[in-house]
Design a protein around this motif. Structure first.
Motif, mmCIF file in Angstrom:
data_model
loop_
_atom_site.group_PDB
_atom_site.id
_atom_site.type_symbol
_atom_site.label_atom_id
_atom_site.label_comp_id
_atom_site.label_asym_id
_atom_site.label_seq_id
_atom_site.Cartn_x
_atom_site.Cartn_y
_atom_site.Cartn_z
ATOM 1 N N LYS A 1 -4.584 7.348 3.351
ATOM 2 C CA LYS A 1 -4.407 8.910 2.766
ATOM 3 C C LYS A 1 -5.659 9.284 1.610
ATOM 4 N N TYR A 2 -5.981 8.228 0.958
ATOM 5 C CA TYR A 2 -7.119 8.504 -0.180
ATOM 6 C C TYR A 2 -8.501 8.488 0.640
ATOM 7 N N ARG B 1 -1.426 4.134 2.837
ATOM 8 C CA ARG B 1 -1.599 4.878 1.380
ATOM 9 C C ARG B 1 -3.155 4.869 1.247
ATOM 10 N N LYS C 1 -5.915 2.999 -5.801
ATOM 11 C CA LYS C 1 -6.043 4.038 -4.628
ATOM 12 C C LYS C 1 -7.352 3.633 -3.750
ATOM 13 N N LEU D 1 -6.285 -1.744 -2.316
ATOM 14 C CA LEU D 1 -5.177 -1.389 -1.232
ATOM 15 C C LEU D 1 -5.083 -2.474 -0.057
ATOM 16 N N ASN E 1 2.725 0.536 4.797
ATOM 17 C CA ASN E 1 2.592 1.704 3.792
ATOM 18 C C ASN E 1 1.437 1.525 2.822
ATOM 19 N N VAL E 2 1.018 0.270 2.677
ATOM 20 C CA VAL E 2 -0.009 0.193 1.633
ATOM 21 C C VAL E 2 -1.395 0.492 2.725
#
Lengths: 185, 1111
Positions: free
Chosen positions: A121-122, A118, A91, A96, A114-115
């Motif tokens: 997102k975190y 992600r 995460k 990432l 996408n990575v």
């Protein structure tokens, strides 16, 4: 802040690493080894501390192994380790971003996006991620608007705004205004 | 025995006087007529008129108390008669009563007459004549006296007698005539008239005699003196009153006898006058009277000889001396009366006169007898038959018909005799009304049975023999004249049918006959010969096995097995006819079931033959033909596909215990108790073959294999005991051995199939191997070996496949599956990683396919569209496979590491290519790669050029071909690119610049062609290369050698000019790189894109030299 290409040790000859990540049954053992090597805290390259998400030692170890494989030119091994890392629940923006850059180099643009997403997102305020994602959108997707957006986020979340980035934003605004566009989604 | 005609013309009057009454009395049963009558008369008078005198005389004569004693002993001695006469004389002297004295005189006269008779009997003729004369004198004296007016008829009678005894017949006739004239009511009247008639008859005065005898016949009883117990009943005048006549009339028997004698003589008198109708009428009346008296004694004893039976049967017939001479003579006279009448007329007359008479049989028999003696045999036979026809219901009718037959036989009128026998057999058959009506008359039944049975046997045998003779003659004719095809004509058929008719009559007449079986056999034989096959079968089977109320055990048929076997043969004949489609005709049908052709009907008959054959086998176990019958039955069952029964029959014949063959032992080895009987091969072989086929049909292939093996053993033996057996086997071996081996192999084959179906592929392989080992000459061997290879393939026993396939190809080099086997061998080598072998096999297969394609007529030779299409498809498929195999051969060579072999393979593909297709592109592609591997770049790039030149750029290709050609184009462009890179812009500038520029244009053009194939990888590369070329050209311009001698300003100006020259190329390079960038945006991936980004980062660092931040 270092702008450098990933330069990991050559681990091409490591049979353990090759097989360990190619077969799920061995991934757990490799993860344990990586975890032992991982550091406990990560400090953002841009000086921000990502206090919210820190990957554990295991994931950090995986990241290290992946970089070494990548540096050694063993793209397949590196890829498998990165995937294992993701499966292990990476995460942290550092992990990432490394993986996304790896994917970008393989021209796996969608996966890289996408990575990055992600990671955001975190760590939505992670300036590095916004920076890297802005490059991805600009150069590899031709989506200038998103690129501009993330450059701006970088500028907003970085300890201090980058004049070069500022120019990039200006260039993008010009290109957007001229109707030049690539692969905007 | 017949006695002679009446001696009415005898020479001695004395004899006549006594003889005739004697004969008549014999007929009537009354004893000596004259004597008895006279003595009775005398005795009666003594008892009525001189009782006292007689009683007195009796007391004088110590030993003769009464007259009856004297009369009865007939004065045996003179002494005694004289003593009696002395007593009467003494009494005459003593008595005063004139009546009594007259009585004594009459007694004395009678005694004299008696004494005369005694003398005559004693041979004392002189004394006799003297005594007669004394008696005559005495009676004349009495007649002359007053006392003689009483009892005068008696005295006249006695006088006539005395005259007659002395031979003075005329004097006697006078006395008798006086008596009948004067005393028509005298009790002596009938007798006296009779004596008068006799006298006239002897004197040949037949007319007078006829009248006298007619008078007697017409005599009424009323005036007759009745005699009852020796008493004379009369009034004082010697006349009978009505009452006494009524109450004391003579017995009917006596009267009838007397009348019958008169009628008899009347008939003869008429006969003598040739008045035959009158004579026949008289005799007929006489017979009427006698028949009313005669009641032939019936003897009902059954166990009698034919002769005795016949005598008894026709008791009273003159033919058999029934004892009534009167009837005998009457019958003889009647017969003689007809003697000169034609037979047809005589029969009519007999019918009119006698047919309804109770004694008609006497008349017919007598006449027939007469005819027979006269050797008028036809007439005799006709007459016998006439009675039978006229009086068919008579109990004598059968006898007459039989006599007719015997007469015809005696005369050797055979045909007529057989016809009469047939009539006899039909008319008196026990089922006919006559026989039924005679049931209570046992002797008639017995008579009928005795003759009917014989006749039925004779008729059957006769017509049977006749038919055989006719048939034999026909056969002889057929030999002489081959155009006569049918040995059976109507005469023969009729004879056989007639014979069968009589056999049936015999059977129906005597269903319990001890030889019924033989009769059934003969019936069957005649039916068979007359083509009435169905009925023949039935009769044969009854003879053999019973039925229709017949039990063979009760029969004396010695060889019922012959009947049973004959029935089977007739079934075969019937089936033969059905098999050739011969339609039914009346001779081969029964009313109930006509024969028709057709398989179903034939099967029905075959089924019946089977049943009959099984009965034969069951009943006649010791018959030598039993095995043959069972063998044929097996064949029948095989045709009917009745496998279960076929097995039962076969096992019975072969001596295999039931269910041994079909027990649970599934091993192909024979069971422990498998012990077939040693049989003649001509029986064993069909049984083994048929039972094997049956078990095969029943899918018991283990048992089928055993049985086929036994059959093969039988056929392969060459040490049979007889020449015939060995010859049979040798001949059959020629025809059947190989088919049997094939069937044997098929049984094993089926076991293999079953194992395979059960998933036991290893077991199936073992069975196939066994087939190959045990039946190497079988036509299934090839399939077995082939299937073994298939199963080895399926079970991935690759090494075994590698060993089996070459063996198959060696054994069956021309077999159609050789290619398939080679494919399997190829697969095995592939599976075993034997790549080089696999390559060689694939190459060989491809070559073989190519050869086959060349051998098979092509589509151009096909005449029809369908054939054209099929042939074309086959060729296409073969070509396609050959192409695949060539590729495989090359690939396997590659896998074997044998690059040269691989090159040969790909060259082979190219050489055999018939069209420009992907395979061709691929082959060139692979060849190029191989040449690259062996560093033969010339050859490598030659392949690229060949690829490029295969088709125009814009040709329609498959994606792979498009890729290959793009790759080839790219590789060729790479050569131009490398050549371009090697060119430097240097002095002389213009020349070098132009060379490099030309190289640039050529290379760009090459990459432009590469891009036209629109293969992403190479398009990206081409774009990147072109960008690189332009960038390189710009750089080369900028880095080109500066002209020497330029000052700083000029140099600056020169460089400015260079930049201006280089800039468009750089811009073009950037534009091309960005084309790839935009391709990246569209998701394309390629090292060329990465390189493009890299180049742009240098050419446009502000925009593209943006590097991610890594931590």
């Amino acid at each position: 802040m270092h702008r450098t290409v990933v330069n990991s040790k050559v681990i091409r000859n490591s049979k353990l690493m090759r097989s360990g990540y190619r077969h799920k049954s061995s991934r757990l053992l490799a993860a344990v080894l990586f975890a032992a090597l991982a550091s406990c805290a990560q400090i953002g390259s841009n000086g921000t501390v990502d206090a919210e998400f820190k990957d554990n030692a295991k994931i950090r170890s995986m990241l290290s192994d992946a970089k070494r494989a990548e540096d050694a030119g063993d793209i397949e091994l590196a890829k498998s380790i990165y995937e294992a890392m993701m499966d292990s629940g990476a995460k942290a923006s550092r992990s990432l971003n490394h993986y996304a850059i790896f994917l970008r180099k393989q021209l796996e643009i969608d996966q890289a996006e996408n990575v990055y997403l992600r990671a955001l997102k975190y760590s939505p305020r992670d300036a590095t991620t916004h920076y890297n994602l802005g490059i991805l959108y600009e150069l590899y997707r031709g989506d200038f608007s998103k690129a501009k957006q993330h450059y701006e986020s970088y500028q907003a979340n970085a300890e201090e705004a980058d004049p070069a980035v500022k120019n990039w934003i200006v260039d993008l605004e010009r290109r957007i205004a001229s109707g030049e566009s690539g692969g905007e989604s | 025995m017949r006695r002679s005609r009446p001696s009415l013309v005898a020479t001695s009057r004395r004899l006549i006087f006594f003889a005739l009454p004697f004969l008549l009395c014999c007929v009537s049963g009354c004893g000596v007529f004259g004597d008895r009558y006279a003595l009775n008369a005398r005795t009666s008078k003594v008892e009525t008129l001189g009782t006292k005198v007689d009683r007195w005389i009796s007391t004088r004569a110590d030993e003769q108390p009464n007259d009856s004693a004297i009369v009865d002993v007939a004065a045996p001695t003179l002494l005694r008669s004289e003593e009696i006469a002395s007593v009467y004389r003494d009494a005459y002297e003593l008595l005063q009563d004139p009546i009594a004295k007259n009585h004594i005189l009459q007694r004395l006269a009678a005694l004299d007459l008696k004494a005369a008779e005694n003398f005559e009997v004693s041979g004392l003729l002189p004394e006799s004549q003297e005594a007669y004369q004394v008696a005559i004198d005495a009676y004349q004296l009495l007649l002359a006296s007053e006392a003689g007016m009483q009892n005068r008829d008696e005295l006249l009678y006695a006088l006539a007698k005395a005259y007659a005894l002395t031979g003075e017949s005329e004097q006697a006739f006078v006395s008798l005539t006086e008596l009948v004239d004067q005393f028509p009511e005298s009790r002596f009247w009938p007798e006296v008239q009779f004596r008068r008639g006799e006298h006239l008859f002897i004197a040949n005065d037949f007319s007078g005699a006829e009248k006298v005898f007619q008078a007697i016949v017409d005599y009424q009883l009323e005036p007759m003196i009745a005699l009852e117990n020796g008493q004379v009943i009369s009034d004082e005048k010697g006349m009978l009153d009505k009452k006494s006549i009524t109450e004391n009339k003579p017995s009917e028997v006596e009267h009838t006898d007397f009348t019958s004698n008169a009628r008899y003589m009347l008939g003869w008198s008429q006969f003598k006058q040739a008045d035959y109708p009158a004579a026949i009428a008289s005799f007929s009346l006489l017979l009427d009277e006698r028949a009313a008296i005669e009641q032939p004694e019936r003897i009902t004893q059954l166990a009698m000889s034919d002769e005795l039976l016949t005598r008894t049967y026709l008791l009273g017939s003159p033919a058999f001396n029934h004892g009534d001479k009167l009837i005998d003579d009457a019958l003889r006279a009647i017969a003689l009366s007809f003697a000169y009448t034609p037979i047809s007329e005589a029969i009519v007359k007999l019918q009119n006169n006698f047919a309804e008479k109770a004694y008609a049989h006497w008349v017919y028999a007598e006449m027939a007898e007469l005819y027979f003696k006269q050797e008028r045999f036809a007439d005799a036979a006709s007459l016998y038959a006439a009675y039978e026809q006229e009086v068919p219901t008579s109990e004598y009718a059968p006898w007459f018909l039989k006599q007719s037959i015997a007469t015809l036989q005696h005369a050797e009128f055979s045909e007529d005799a057989w016809e009469r026998k047939a009539v006899f057999a039909d008319r008196y058959h026990p089922l006919q009304a006559y026989y039924q009506a005679q049931q209570s008359t046992d002797y008639v039944k017995h008579y009928l049975d005795e003759h009917l049975g014989i006749y039925l046997d004779e008729l059957g045998s006769f017509y049977h023999a006749k038919a055989r003779v006719l048939k034999q003659k026909l056969k002889q004719k057929a030999v002489a004249d081959p155009e006569l095809t049918s040995p059976l004509n109507s005469d023969v058929a009729t004879a056989y049918n007639t014979a069968s008719y009589w056999y049936r009559q015999k059977i129906s007449a005597y269903p319990a006959d001890s030889e019924l079986g033989s009769t059934y056999y003969l019936l069957a034989e005649s039916l068979q010969e007359s083509d009435r096959l169905i009925e023949a079968i039935e009769a044969y089977e009854v003879a053999a096995y019973g039925g229709l109320g017949f039990t063979p055990e009760d029969d004396q048929l010695k060889v019922p097995n012959e009947a049973g076997y004959a029935a089977i043969l007739v079934y075969s004949k019937l089936l033969d006819r059905l098999s050739v489609g011969q339609l039914a005709d009346s001779s081969t049908t029964t009313d109930s079931e006509p024969i028709t052709s057709g398989s179903t009907h034939a099967d029905d008959w075959r089924e019946q033959r089977i049943e009959s054959s099984l009965l034969f086998a069951e009943h006649f176990e010791l018959d030598q033909r039993r095995n043959a019958v069972l063998a044929n039955t097996i064949t029948d069952l095989q045709q009917l596909k009745d496998w279960q029964r076929l097995m039962a029959v076969s096992d019975s014949l072969l001596g295999i215990e039931t269910n041994i063959a079909t027990n649970n032992d599934r091993s192909s080895d024979a069971p422990a108790n498998w012990a077939p009987r040693q049989l003649d091969p001509q029986y064993a072989l069909p049984a083994w073959l048929a039972s094997a086929a049956a078990t095969y049909q029943l899918e018991d292939y283990v048992d089928a294999e055993r049985r086929y093996a036994e059959a093969i053993n039988v056929m392969q033996r060459d040490n049979y005991t007889t020449v015939e057996q060995q010859r049979y086997v040798d001949e059959l071996r020629q025809k059947e051995l190989q088919p049997t081996i094939n069937n044997y192999a098929s049984s094993i084959y089926k076991q293999a199939e079953a194992a395979n179906a059960a998933g036991d592929k290893v077991g199936a392989i073992a069975q196939f191997d066994r087939l190959v080992a045990n039946a190497p000459t079988s036509e299934l061997r090839v399939s077995a070996q082939r299937n073994t290879i298939v199963l080895l393939t399926e079970t991935e026993q690759w090494q075994a496949v590698v060993e089996a396939v070459p063996r198959f190809i060696n054994d069956f080099p021309g077999h159609g599956d050789v290619l398939d086997m080679q494919r399997r061998l190829l697969n095995a080598n592939v599976a075993l990683n034997e790549w080089r072998s696999a390559s060689l096999l694939a190459s060989g297969l491809a070559s073989e396919l190519a050869r086959q394609i060349r051998r098979v007529p092509g589509a151009a030779n096909a005449s029809g569209d369908a054939l054209h299409d099929a042939s074309s498809d086959a060729n296409n498929n073969a070509n396609s496979e050959a192409d695949d195999l060539r590729f495989a051969a090359a690939d396997y060579a590659l896998k074997a590491g044998d690059k040269r072999l691989a090159i040969v393979g790909y060259q082979d593909i190219i050489n055999n290519s018939r069209q420009i297709d992907e395979a061709l592109y691929e082959s060139h592609f692979k060849l190029a790669a191989l040449y690259a591997e062996i560093n033969n770049s010339d050859a490598q790039f030659n392949q690229y050029r060949r690829i490029r030149d295969l088709q125009p750029v814009d040709a329609d290709r498959s994606p792979r071909a498009q890729y290959i050609v793009a790759d080839a184009e790219s590789q060729l462009a790479e050569i131009d690119f490398q050549r371009y890179r090697r060119l430097k812009i240097q002095e002389p500038l213009l020349e070098s610049l132009n060379r490099k520029r030309e190289a640039l244009e050529k290379t760009v053009a090459a990459y432009d062609r590469t891009e036209q194939y629109a293969v992403e990888k190479f398009a990206l590369l081409a774009t990147e290369r072109k960008a690189l070329i332009y960038a390189d050209f710009a750089k080369a311009i900028m880095e080109s050698e500066r002209p020497k001698g330029l000052d700083e300003l000029a140099l600056e100006e020169y460089e400015f000019l260079l930049e201006e020259q280089a800039y468009p190329f750089e811009e073009q390079a950037i534009a091309l790189y960005e084309v790839n960038v935009k391709r990246a945006w569209q998701g394309m991936k390629s090292p060329a894109i990465i390189d493009s980004y890299s180049a742009l980062s240098e050419l446009m660092p502000a925009r593209y030299n943006k590097v991610e931040i890594v931590q």
